[in-house]
Enzyme design. Structure first.
Site, mmCIF file in Angstrom:
data_model
loop_
_atom_site.group_PDB
_atom_site.id
_atom_site.type_symbol
_atom_site.label_atom_id
_atom_site.label_comp_id
_atom_site.label_asym_id
_atom_site.label_seq_id
_atom_site.Cartn_x
_atom_site.Cartn_y
_atom_site.Cartn_z
ATOM 1 N N GLU A 149 -76.704 82.248 -0.205
ATOM 2 C CA GLU A 149 -77.653 83.077 -0.944
ATOM 3 C C GLU A 149 -78.565 82.273 -1.877
ATOM 4 O OE1 GLU A 149 -75.557 86.260 -2.851
ATOM 5 O OE2 GLU A 149 -74.984 87.204 -0.957
ATOM 6 N N GLU A 164 -71.507 88.557 5.201
ATOM 7 C CA GLU A 164 -70.824 89.264 4.117
ATOM 8 C C GLU A 164 -71.172 90.741 4.189
ATOM 9 O OE1 GLU A 164 -71.279 87.902 0.082
ATOM 10 O OE2 GLU A 164 -71.157 85.779 0.630
ATOM 11 N N TYR A 216 -75.234 94.362 1.314
ATOM 12 C CA TYR A 216 -74.286 95.283 0.676
ATOM 13 C C TYR A 216 -74.915 96.668 0.536
ATOM 14 C CZ TYR A 216 -71.297 91.310 -0.311
ATOM 15 O OH TYR A 216 -70.480 90.206 -0.189
ATOM 16 N N ASP A 258 -70.723 84.340 -8.245
ATOM 17 C CA ASP A 258 -69.817 85.402 -8.662
ATOM 18 C C ASP A 258 -68.355 85.021 -8.443
ATOM 19 O OD1 ASP A 258 -69.039 87.885 -9.649
ATOM 20 O OD2 ASP A 258 -69.094 88.811 -7.666
#
Length: 652
Positions: free
Chosen positions: A451, A540, A504, A207
């Site tokens: 990831e 994160e 997240y 991303d």
């Protein structure tokens, strides 16, 4: 990774790094000027052309490298360092995939071209992704990988006749495949009713925007023909005695003498040694401490190396100075220790990203970022998701900012990307990365990937092999990779030293429901720790916020929602940091560019600062938190406050 007493390290240390870091072949010392070395930076405007031919190979078919680029067609002015994507007004160039060509004609100092005792080296700091280099039309080297330096000895090419100038040509291809790092795929769209003939797009599973070009400085530097090729330093403590283990690699002669001196910050010689390897002992050594962990953080000694050699043309000397920080790193099942003291990562994730320049290196931007980090009270960051410029790590050494140094292993989600071909390349990347960054005291841990699809069957062997190789190269630092895989399914986690987890909650799922964050986050930590009994970092977490968007009650994409989400995370982090959580890294330090998509509004907006480095509400929240955490350390508040005043900063 090393555990045990400093006394044992005094005996075992030289043996361990003799079997580890010395396995790396060839040096990649940062080009520094000295009495025997010069450097000539080639930053500025280069001639540039993108190869828009259907097969992207017209440049090779017409051999553009054999003559000045202007003779084969029109060129653009392209600044170096920078990405080529955003400096012009051509939308086709911004999204271009394929070969681009850079060229620069330079004038060389007369002594470089006439003195056969001078070695002239061309060094490219970063070319994304695959690069081929010619000098005066002669092929000199190729390199795969967009974030690490590579170089070639071009002495014979510039000392072969009455030359006063030379022409450097660099072709760069930004195409990504399942076996590159990072990986990608090319998708050809063949429906003639929707797409023109030959239409294709580059797909990636990461991303951030795949900026390309010459992102860091290109330069020439010189050494004598017999020269210091590499220096490896590891450090430890035996009570209050600092131990500096060193090893040199010399090229050009087998008959040489090496003398080393370790100087303190005032220039006083603290220890001396002789020979290509040895150990220096520093009584009452000043340790390298992280920012705000000590009233005198980031103490750096200078290791001055002098090489003297006898050659056919007479005696030759080479000089090199390496900054050295004396510090130790260790992990237990619930702590991360620096110099034997518990360390908590109060930090951020970053990107090398900014308006216009893309990923191009920029000193004013770098200094601004470090001023913001210190304003926050941050003491750490991860080089998400690739190795950053060497100058970044040099400032980390100087300011005491701890680094988790990450490879470009992001987006490894396809089965093909776990193949032996991919693994071999990843092993080579880790060798290059450790060769470059091994001597930085700020680097305390290697991160191999971000990831990855570590639940896939091949991932177990892949990460077991990769981690073992990394530890063999550098036994002195812990190793990790950053996961977002379920704790029960992750096949690589058994091999890491520290568990780093991205999550997240209430952003990518349970949208808008911040009330579930504390339960879900606590469950995440408890499950991972029960399974592995290793220290953990929340590597994160965050939420997008568009500056100036305000909603109360908080709604997604407002500054209030970003701030509220972080506060929910902090409640659980404050509980678990008393047990086994050893750090928190916000995603992200600043907004950054991504590929276009319906969920990205001109890039990723999870920064606590805008892309122009202006603070959102969350920045002030994080600043208050980080200074509070800093003041909870064992050092007195007065020590922290004096450090703030010395930096032009103040506690909240």
């Amino acid at each position: 990774m090393l555990r045990g007493s400093a006394g044992a390290w005094a005996v075992l240390g030289p043996l361990l790094w003799g079997c580890g870091l010395s396995l790396l072949q060839g040096g990649m010392l940062y080009p520094r000027e000295s009495r025997s070395r010069e450097r000539k930076e080639l930053d500025g405007l280069w001639s540039f052309r993108a190869d828009f031919s259907d097969n992207r190979r017209q440049g090779f078919e017409q051999q553009w490298y054999r003559a000045p680029l202007r003779e084969s067609g029109p060129t653009l002015d392209m600044p170096v360092p920078s990405s080529f994507n955003d400096v012009g007004q051509d939308g086709q160039l911004r999204s271009f995939v394929g070969w681009v060509w850079y060229e620069r004609e330079i004038t060389l100092p007369q002594r470089w071209t006439e003195d056969l005792g001078t070695r002239v080296v061309l060094r490219i700091g970063s070319a994304h992704y695959y690069a081929i280099v010619w000098v005066n039309g002669v092929h000199v080297l190729e390199h795969e990988g967009g974030h690490l330096p590579f170089e070639a000895d071009i002495s014979k090419l510039v000392q072969s006749g009455p030359l006063s100038s030379c022409r450097i040509t660099i072709a760069i291809n930004n195409t990504l495949s399942p076996h590159t790092l990072p990986p990608g795929t090319i998708l050809y769209k063949t429906d003639p009713s929707m797409y023109p003939k030959g239409y294709f797009v580059q797909n990636t599973k990461f991303d951030f925007f795949n900026y390309a070009g010459l992102h860091r400085s290109v330069l020439l530097y010189t050494t004598p023909t017999t020269y210091i090729d590499d220096i490896t330093v590891t450090t430890d403590m035996d009570q209050d005695i600092g131990l500096v283990n060193y090893q040199m690699i010399v090229q050009g002669s087998d008959h040489f003498q090496v003398d080393v001196s370790l100087l303190d910050e005032e220039g006083k010689v603290m220890a001396k040694g002789a020979g290509a390897e040895g150990q220096l002992q520093v009584p009452s050594a000043h340790l390298w401490w992280p920012y705000l962990m000590h009233e005198h953080p980031a103490y750096l000694y200078s290791l001055e190396v002098k090489l003297t050699a006898q050659t056919a043309v007479g005696p030759v000397s080479d000089f090199y100075t390496l900054p050295v920080g004396i510090r130790t790193v260790a992990v237990t099942k619930s702590q991360f220790l620096i110099n034997g003291k518990p360390f908590y990562f109060r930090g951020v994730n970053k990107h090398e990203d900014a308006d216009i320049r893309g990923k191009g290196f920029d000193w004013p931007l770098l200094v601004k970022d470090f001023n913001l980090l210190r304003w926050l009270g941050a003491n750490a960051f991860r080089t998400s998701h690739y190795p950053y410029a060497e100058e970044v790590l040099q400032l980390c050494d100087r300011y005491g900012i701890v680094v988790i140094d990450e490879s470009p292993g992001v987006g490894i989600v396809l089965v093909e990307s776990f193949s032996n071909v991919s693994l071999q390349h990843h092993l080579e990347v880790m060798e290059e990365m450790i060769r470059r960054d091994k001597n930085h005291p700020a680097v305390v841990m290697w991160s191999l990937a971000n990831e990855p699809a570590s639940f896939l069957k091949p991932a177990g062997y892949y990460f077991k092999t990769l981690i073992a190789h990394t530890k063999a190269l550098d036994p002195s630092r812990p190793v990790t990779f950053v996961t977002n895989t379920n704790y029960e399914a992750d096949l690589g986690a058994p091999y890491v030293d520290v568990i780093c987890v991205n999550s997240y909650y209430s952003w990518y799922h349970d949208y808008g429901h911040m009330e579930v964050i504390q339960l879900q986050l606590a469950t995440q930590f408890e499950n991972w720790y029960k399974a592995y009994q290793k220290p953990m970092i929340q590597s994160e977490y965050g939420a997008d916020a568009i500056e100036g968007f305000h909603e109360d009650p908080p709604l997604m994409f407002s500054e209030e929602y970003q701030k509220g989400l972080l506060q929910q995370y902090h409640v659980v982090l404050d509980q678990k940091r008393k047990e086994y959580v050893v750090g928190e890294l916000i995603w992200n330090f600043a907004d950054f560019m991504t590929n276009q998509s319906p969920v990205r509004m001109i890039g990723n907006r999870k920064g606590i600062f805008t892309r122009q480095r202006q603070p959102k509400s969350a920045a002030f929240l994080l600043r208050e938190r980080y200074w509070k955490l800093a003041n909870e350390t064992r050092y007195q508040r007065s020590a922290v406050t004096s450090q703030c005043v010395g930096s032009g900063l103040f506690t909240v």
